[in-house]
Structures are given as structure tokens and as C-alpha cells.
Design an enzyme around this catalytic site. Structure first.
Site, short mmCIF file in Angstrom:
data_model
loop_
_atom_site.label_atom_id
_atom_site.label_comp_id
_atom_site.label_asym_id
_atom_site.label_seq_id
_atom_site.Cartn_x
_atom_site.Cartn_y
_atom_site.Cartn_z
N PRO A 1 7.64 3.79 2.74
CA PRO A 1 6.85 4.97 2.34
C PRO A 1 7.78 6.16 2.14
CG PRO A 1 6.06 4.05 4.42
CD PRO A 1 7.30 3.30 4.06
N MET A 2 7.51 6.94 1.11
CA MET A 2 8.39 8.06 0.76
C MET A 2 8.46 9.10 1.86
SD MET A 2 10.60 9.06 -1.23
CE MET A 2 10.62 8.08 -2.72
N CYS A 3 7.34 9.33 2.57
CA CYS A 3 7.36 10.35 3.62
C CYS A 3 8.30 9.95 4.75
CB CYS A 3 5.96 10.62 4.15
SG CYS A 3 5.09 9.14 4.64
N THR A 4 8.37 8.65 5.03
CA THR A 4 9.29 8.19 6.06
C THR A 4 10.72 8.44 5.60
OG1 THR A 4 7.75 6.44 6.69
CG2 THR A 4 10.04 6.19 7.40
N GLU B 1 11.20 12.42 5.43
CA GLU B 1 11.04 13.29 6.60
C GLU B 1 11.30 12.66 7.95
OE1 GLU B 1 7.16 15.09 5.96
OE2 GLU B 1 7.89 15.30 3.90
#
Lengths: 314, 524
Positions: free
Chosen positions: A95-98, A101
Site C-alpha cells: 500500500p502506498m501509505c505504508t 509514511e
């Protein structure tokens, strides 16, 4: 004489010169291209029967760790490679958020370096996964990020693995699959025995499991079935939306070019023609084609084969 | 089967050697094979030996004192500086020296039998490879009658998270209990971002703690309980649709109320074996490790050493790293305790510490839930010994699961090659055209030993026996290079498994039917 270049770069005619083709390619796209091209060679008469003289068998082998498969494709007779496209699992992504961030694993740091940092640092340069300098850059950035978050485990090898989606090769699996392919080739060329019908699976990690079965043809295979493919589009939809349905849908085309029965709709190349036809993408389909008009689609993953679309307005 | 012209088979010879290569005393054919093999992999060192006596004598001549290296395999192994002696047959995944693998390729029936006997006697693992026309076979034989696999590397990880154990007894893993308690204490004051990044391990443990408080110290047991438990986790979230960590908590809820895998029934059975309970100087690494494990579990609430790895989960980086570290640190401490137990045993038995080096101990400790033992009856027992009821049942079961095209079922061809071997042993030559009838009768005899009788319409009927026998007589032990390469590849794979103790070897014969490209494993 060994040739050294990309499969898709060779002229189609060159492949016609072979009696049998064994493919041990390392990616799906090249296999689709080869499959499409060789199936495209087969001439079919009015009754729908293929001319045996135009059939070139493809023996395709592939391995991944302890797993492998060998299959025999008799174009227009058995299932082809495209018939089994759904069998290829999607590539593993994070996942891009992982990635952006909350990295926790070394893989997250590597993904960050090549997916976010590289395009930012080199907006005009595509990452060359085969360039040691490029990969070294990714590895170093990943390591920096990992250090910042106190994450261990970023190595050059892992970097290669994540960026290129590599599964380590096991020599014995390669030997078994390659040998099985050559076995089929020798039998085909000498008419000595039967041919594999059509797909042999091999799994060597837990004991040895082998399964041989007939891979059935897909009824609506866009490559090896002659049928025209019906597509339903809203009257108000644009050519662009049609193109997206071809790339994002189950056909998984990459860069389709479309030609109507009386006019050219959109060509990906050469650049001059692309520029000329680009405005068509925003036009309404109903302004470009008739209802139920046959459209011919070509694409790099289809090789020399074209497919026929029948667009019905709803 | 197609009755077309016979296949253009290569005459029985080593396909590594061009047909015109002459063999001279100073440059025997095996030296050509040796140098060709060396080309394949420069990292491998090798050699060759031309015995002074027949191969059969060389294999079975086991009087080291009276023999020279050229007359006895046992002497050769003992005296060769490439092979450490005494030979230890137990594999070590750390790659420690001391493993010898015997490989017999396309031997005569008697040579294969003799080699099998010698391998059993010297306690060495053995691979018997045979290329017979379009059929390839590989028989794997372990050194000790079984393969003890410490690292099966099966799919499906059994995470060692100890959630329930820690909730039921916080002192058993105080670091984890405190970490969870601290985070839970902070929950009321967390903002949305923080709340959505609490690791699911903390969430599940808290949910289980609350559940026990409301249910007399019991964990969820019935289906209704489990549904309610999952709902309770969901109720802890502030915005379930957005909080991935709580979604993970619900998904992994069963790992909270289920006991950690720990010591499975299979491993308990292993710990109960007589050769594990009573150790001697001759004990295998596997038995010594299991014995130490028994003592470890008795002082660690029935649990094996903590594995130490945890899965990725939605969490902020800092807390994840902390959580990861506390599992890792504890696993290191427990490994040290376990190592001490193992080394105490080595000391007591008078065995060197290198017999089970620390990396091997660590690998064992991390793989306790996965330990696998594969039986491996010696080849000679299959040929001359009695078959167990279990062996017969296994073979019969196999006959009920034939290939789609029955004639290509691997067990039929295994039987055909086996019959050829029996024929060769009796007559001194391989069956040739004309011997179909006799060969079919031999096949029938073999299957009868396994409790299978001919039956029309099954994989084992008169028509198929005749067809297979007919095909086998055409081969006359020809060595097809393609078939040899397939079965050789599998042999390479199995060989590496046997040497390293990683991944699970077969029990016990792989057959490749190169006519139809159908393969399978038969337990002979």
C-alpha cells in the site's frame, strides 16, 4: 547462430523460418507477443480448419523457484498462451501509505526509493532495472531510509528482488523443465512418439508433485479463436474510454492501436500518425464509427496478431 | 500406443561423450565425462576412479583392512582426503562437512542392489537414477531408514505470537505484556492517526483480556463466542472502515484465542521415540535436539523456543520496530538456553560441539512446528524383502487415482522398468523384442506382491500390461538424453535436499514417462 536482442524486435517473418519454437522467456509480455505472432501465422480456410503447413508448434517452459511448467501449444489446435492469461497472479505490491509514511520492512524502503524518490530526482529518466548504476542508487536511497527508521535488512540483492520482482532461480527446476521441453521438441521433429497434451506442472519443494493435463482452449480467446469480440459501450462514451477498457480490463492490452472499417481511429506509432490521431481519443465513439462496426485492434502484446472488435452502442 | 516406426534412440552409452571418442588406459572414457562435467561448474572439484575389480565387487567389497582404494568403495571413502571420515550421515543445513551422497546411474540390477546394501551398511544416503528409453526413474534411499527434515519450508507460516499465552500468564512474556498495557493505557488520548496504527497484536490481546474478565477467565470457544469476540474488536475501533489495524485484528482474531502452534502432536510423537528418549554416542543430531527440546518444554510451560519473527502489520514504524525487537530479543535469550541444553548433552555423550554447530541448533529451534520425518525404506528391502501392509495399501490407493489417459499412469511404467530389472537379474541381459509376454508376466507378478490383481477397465489390466511390456522391450536400456536430463534434474534437486536437510525429499521413486510427459511418485 545465437541472436542477442529483444524477442519483439525481430521481424515477424524471421519466426516463420522455424519448424518448432521453444520459448524459455522471463516475462509474460514477450510470451504473449510470441504467441500472438505465431498463432497469427496460421491460415484458416472457409470451414475454419487450419492449414497444417502454417502451424509452428510452440513449446513454452517457465520456472519460479521450485515450481515450473512445460506446455505444448499447437496454434489453432490446442489452447494457446493467451488462453491461460488469467492464471498469472498479480504482482505483489505494498500500500502506498505504508511506503510513504509508515515503512516497517526493508521492502517498503526499497519501494519508496524506486517508486517515489527516483521519479522525483530524475523526472525525465526511466529507471533502467538492468543498469547497475541505477540499481545502486536505489539501493543507497533505500538504505538511508531504512537507517532513519531503524529498519534492518536492506541489501543490494533484496533491492534487485523487489524492483525486478525476482524469485530466485533453482538450477534443478530449470534443468527439469528445459529437458522436458527438449524432449517434446525431439518427439515433434522426429514423429517418434506422442506429444505432451498439453500442460505439465512441476512442484519440487515438498516431495515432487507433477500434474499433466489438457489446458482447455478459452472460448473467447482473442488470439486463437477467430470470433469477433463484442464490446458494449455507451453511445456518449469517448474513444479514450474504449481504449481504457482494453488496457485496464481483462484483455490486458498495453498500447492498442485501432482502425475502423473506413478510417483510422488511433495509432500509437509512428509519432506523426499518433499526433494526428490523438484528437480522436476525446471524440464520442458515435461520431467516429457506426453501431456494430468491426474495429481491428493491434497491440505489442499480440505480436503479429490483430483482434476484431464489434462495438455495440447501448 | 502409436505403432509407428521405432524412435531414433541413442545407443546405450553416456551421452556426454561423442560417439567417436576412443577409450585408452591413460584416458579412460570416465575422464572425458569428468572434464566435461567440470566445464559445467568451475566451483566444483572432482575426480574419477577406475576400480581394479568389477563394479559389483568394488561396491560390496567391504573389508577395509584387506583392501586398497581401487578394490573397495568403503576403503576409498575412508582413505580419500576429499571425504571426511568417520562418515556422518545426518544432514546439517549449516552445510557442515561430513555428508556423503552416493549416486548410482544406470547400474545393472545386481550392481544397484549391492550399492543399496552398501549404502545401508555404511549409513550413507543413496540416489539410484535410471534412464530407460522414454522412461526415467529415480529411487531415493536415506542413510538411516528415514529423512529427518528440519527445514521443510512448507508454504504457510505458523507465526509464533504467544498472544493467548501472554494474556493468560503475563509473567510468561512480561515484555510483551507491558508493551501492550502501555499502549492500551495511551489509547484514550490518541489522535485518529495514532489510533489507526496500533498494531493488531496489542488490539487482540486487549480484546482477549477483556473477554476473559467477562467470562470467568475463559477464552471464546463456541461459534457464537467467536463471532462475539470479533465484534468486540470491531467495537474497539473509532472508524472501522478506515482503520486497517482493527480490520487486521478481526481477521487475525482466531490467532488470539487459539493456543500458539508450539508443540504439535506430530512433534510430541517424535519426542516420545525411544531413540530420542535414550541417547548414545551414536545418536543422530535430530534425536539429540529433540531430547533437548523435551527438557526445554518442561521448564517453559510446554512451549518450544520462541521463533522471534513477526508478520508485517499496520502500525507506525516506531512501535512496530519496538514490538519486533522485543520478540527478537526474547527469542535470542531462549535460543541461548536451548543451546546450553544441547551442548550439555554433547558434552555428556563425549561428542564434539561441532557435531551440532550453533547455526544448526538455531535452525532447529526456529522450525520446531514444522519438523517432518519422511520414511525411506532401502531399495534392497523393496526388491528382496517383505512388503508391509502399509506399503500394499499405499500402492493400491495409487491405483485408484490413475492419469486421465490410464495407459500413461506413472505406476504402470514403474512396474515395467522394475520388471525389466528383474528380467535382467535373472537372465543377464535386458529384455528385447520377443520377450513381451515374459515381461508382462513379470509385471503381473510384481503387482501381485503389492496386492493388486488384473481387472478389466482399471489401470492394471491385461491390455495395458501387454502394451507397456511391448514398449519396454523396444528400449533395451537405451539412454535417451532428454529423458536422462529430466530425471537427472530431479535427482539433482533431491540430492541437494538430502544433503542440506531443507525441503522434503520423496518417498521413494520418481517416474517420468517421456512419451506423454506424465510424472509421478511411487512408494516402492
Amino acid at each position: 547462430k545465437p541472436q542477442e536482442e529483444k524477442t519483439q524486435k525481430k521481424p515477424l517473418q524471421w519466426y516463420k523460418g522455424f519448424d518448432v519454437i521453444i520459448s524459455g522467456l522471463d516475462n509474460v509480455e514477450a510470451r504473449r507477443w510470441l504467441n500472438g505472432t505465431v498463432v497469427g501465422f496460421v491460415e484458416v480456410d472457409e470451414d475454419g480448419d487450419p492449414d497444417p503447413e502454417t502451424i509452428i508448434p510452440i513449446i513454452d517452459g517457465g520456472t519460479e523457484g521450485f515450481r515450473g511448467q512445460a506446455r505444448v501449444i499447437l496454434p489453432r489446435i490446442t489452447s494457446c498462451f493467451e488462453c491461460s492469461l488469467d492464471a498469472f497472479p498479480p504482482q505483489r505490491t505494498f500500500p502506498m501509505c505504508t511506503i510513504a509514511e509508515t515503512p516497517r520492512l526493508p521492502e517498503h524502503c526499497i519501494s519508496y526509493a524506486f517508486m517515489l524518490q527516483w521519479p522525483k530526482e530524475f523526472p525525465d529518466k526511466k529507471l533502467d532495472k538492468d543498469s547497475p548504476t541505477d540499481m545502486q542508487w536505489v539501493y543507497e536511497r533505500a538504505k538511508e531510509r531504512a537507517e532513519k527508521y531503524d529498519i534492518k535488512g536492506v541489501t543490494y540483492m533484496l533491492t534487485m528482488g523487489v524492483v525486478k520482482n525476482i524469485i530466485p532461480a533453482v538450477a534443478s527446476t530449470n534443468a527439469v523443465v528445459a529437458a522436458a521441453c527438449v524432449n517434446e521438441c525431439v518427439k515433434l521433429l522426429s514423429f517418434a512418439s506422442q506429444t505432451l497434451n498439453t500442460y505439465m506442472m512441476y512442484m519440487g519443494a515438498e516431495g515432487v508433485y507433477s500434474h499433466t493435463f489438457v489446458y482447455e482452449r478459452k472460448d473467447d480467446c482473442i488470439v486463437c479463436q477467430s470470433k469477433s469480440r463484442k464490446v458494449k459501450m455507451e453511445r456518449m462514451s469517448t474513444l479514450n474510454e474504449l481504449i481504457h477498457s482494453l488496457t485496464d480490463g481483462d484483455l490486458r492490452l498495453k498500447k492498442p492501436s485501432l482502425v475502423g472499417s473506413t478510417n483510422t481511429l488511433y495509432m500509437q506509432k509512428p509519432p506523426a500518425l499518433e499526433a494526428m490521431t490523438r484528437p480522436n481519443r476525446d471524440k464520442k465513439l458515435s461520431d467516429l464509427i457506426e453501431n456494430n462496426e468491426e474495429i481491428t485492434v493491434t497491440d505489442e502484446v499480440l505480436g503479429g496478431r490483430s483482434i476484431s472488435l464489434n462495438v455495440e452502442f447501448v | 500406443l502409436p505403432q509407428s516406426s521405432p524412435p531414433p534412440l541413442i545407443p546405450s552409452s553416456n551421452f556426454f561423450i561423442p560417439p567417436s571418442t576412443p577409450s585408452t588406459p591413460s584416458s579412460p572414457l570416465c575422464s572425458v565425462v569428468y572434464s566435461n562435467l567440470q566445464e559445467l561448474n568451475p566451483d566444483v572439484d572432482g575426480g574419477y576412479l577406475v576400480p581394479e575389480v568389477s563394479l559389483q565387487e568394488f561396491i560390496s567389497n567391504d573389508v577395509p583392512e584387506a583392501s586398497t582404494t581401487e578394490t573397495s568403495l568403503a576403503t576409498y571413502l575412508k582413505q580419500s582426503d576429499r571425504v571426511p571420515y568417520p562418515l556422518t550421515a545426518t544432514p546439517s543445513s549449516s552445510g557442515a562437512k561430513g555428508t556423503v551422497l552416493l549416486v548410482g546411474s544406470d547400474l545393472s540390477s545386481d550392481e544397484a542392489l549391492k550399492l543399496s546394501h552398501t549404502a545401508s551398511r555404511l549409513k550413507l544416503p543413496l540416489l539410484l537414477v535410471r534412464t530407460y528409453g522414454m522412461i526415467g526413474t529415480l529411487r531415493v534411499q536415506s542413510a538411516t531408514g528415514e529423512f529427518t527434515v528440519v527445514e521443510p519450508r512448507a508454504e504457510g507460516v505458523k507465526w509464533d505470537l504467544r498472544m493467548r499465552e501472554t494474556v493468560e500468564s503475563p509473567a510468561s512474556f512480561s515484555e510483551l505484556a507491558e508493551f501492550a498495557e502501555r499502549m492500551v493505557g495511551q489509547m484514550p488520548s490518541m489522535d485518529q492517526q495514532q489510533h489507526g496504527h496500533i498494531p493488531y497484536v496489542v488490539i487482540c490481546m486487549e480484546a482477549l483480556k477483556r473477554w476473559r474478565e467477562g467470562h470467568d477467565g475463559n477464552v471464546p470457544t463456541s461459534f457464537a463466542d467467536k463471532d462475539e469476540f470479533r465484534a468486540s474488536i470491531k467495537a474497539m475501533s473509532k472508524d472501522f472502515g478506515l482503520e486497517m489495524n482493527f480490520q487486521e485484528g478481526v481477521r487475525e482474531a482466531y490467532t488470539a484465542y487459539t493456543k500458539t502452534a508450539g508443540i504439535t502432536d506430530a512433534v510430541k510423537d517424535l519426542m516420545d521415540r525411544t531413540d530420542v528418549k535414550t541417547l548414545t554416542k551414536e545418536s543422530t543430531q535430530f534425536c539429540i535436539l529433540l531430547n533437548a527440546l523435551t527438557e526445554f518444554t518442561s521448564t517453559h510451560a510446554g512451549m518450544p523456543p520462541l521463533n522471534g519473527s513477526i508478520p508485517d502489520m499496520t502500525s507506525d514504524s516506531s512501535n512496530y520496530i519496538k514490538l519486533q525487537a522485543l520478540y527478537f530479543d526474547r527469542s535470542k535469550r531462549e535460543l541461548a538456553d536451548f543451546t546450553a541444553l544441547v551442548q550439555a548433552r554433547l558434552s555428556k555423550l563425549g561428542l564434539p560441539m561441532e557435531y551440532i554447530p550453533p547455526p544448526s541448533i538455531a535452525t532447529f529451534a526456529k522450525n520446531v512446528p514444522y519438523l517432518t520425518v519422511v520414511p525411506s525404506k532401502p531399495y534392497h528391502e523393496e526388491v528382496t524383502g517383505a512388503l508391509s501392509e502399509e506399503d500394499r495399501e499405499t500402492m493400491q490407493g495409487l491405483s485408484w487415482d490413475p492419469h486421465e489417459e490410464m495407459i500413461h499412469t506413472p505406476m504402470l511404467w514403474w512396474c515395467g522398468v522394475k520388471a525389466a530389472e528383474e528380467y535382467q537379474r535373472a537372465k543377464g541381459s535386458w529384455p528385447a523384442p520377443g520377450a513381451e509376454g515374459e515381461l508382462a508376466a513379470t509385471m503381473d507378478g510384481i503387482m501381485k506382491r503389492y496386492g493388486l490383481t488384473k481387472q478389466e477397465g482399471t489401470v492394471f489390466d491385461a491390455a495395458k500390461l501387454t502394451a507397456v511390456a511391448g514398449e519396454i522391450t523396444r528400449y533395451e536400456n537405451a539412454e535417451n538424453h532428454t529423458v536422462g536430463s529430466v530425471v537427472g534434474g530431479v535427482a539433482g534437486q533431491e540430492g541437494v535436499k538430502v544433503i542440506t536437510g531443507i525441503y522434503v525429499p520423496i518417498d521413494n521413486t520418481y517416474i517420468f514417462n517421456g512419451i506423454a510427459g506424465v510424472a509421478g511418485v511411487v512408494k516402492g
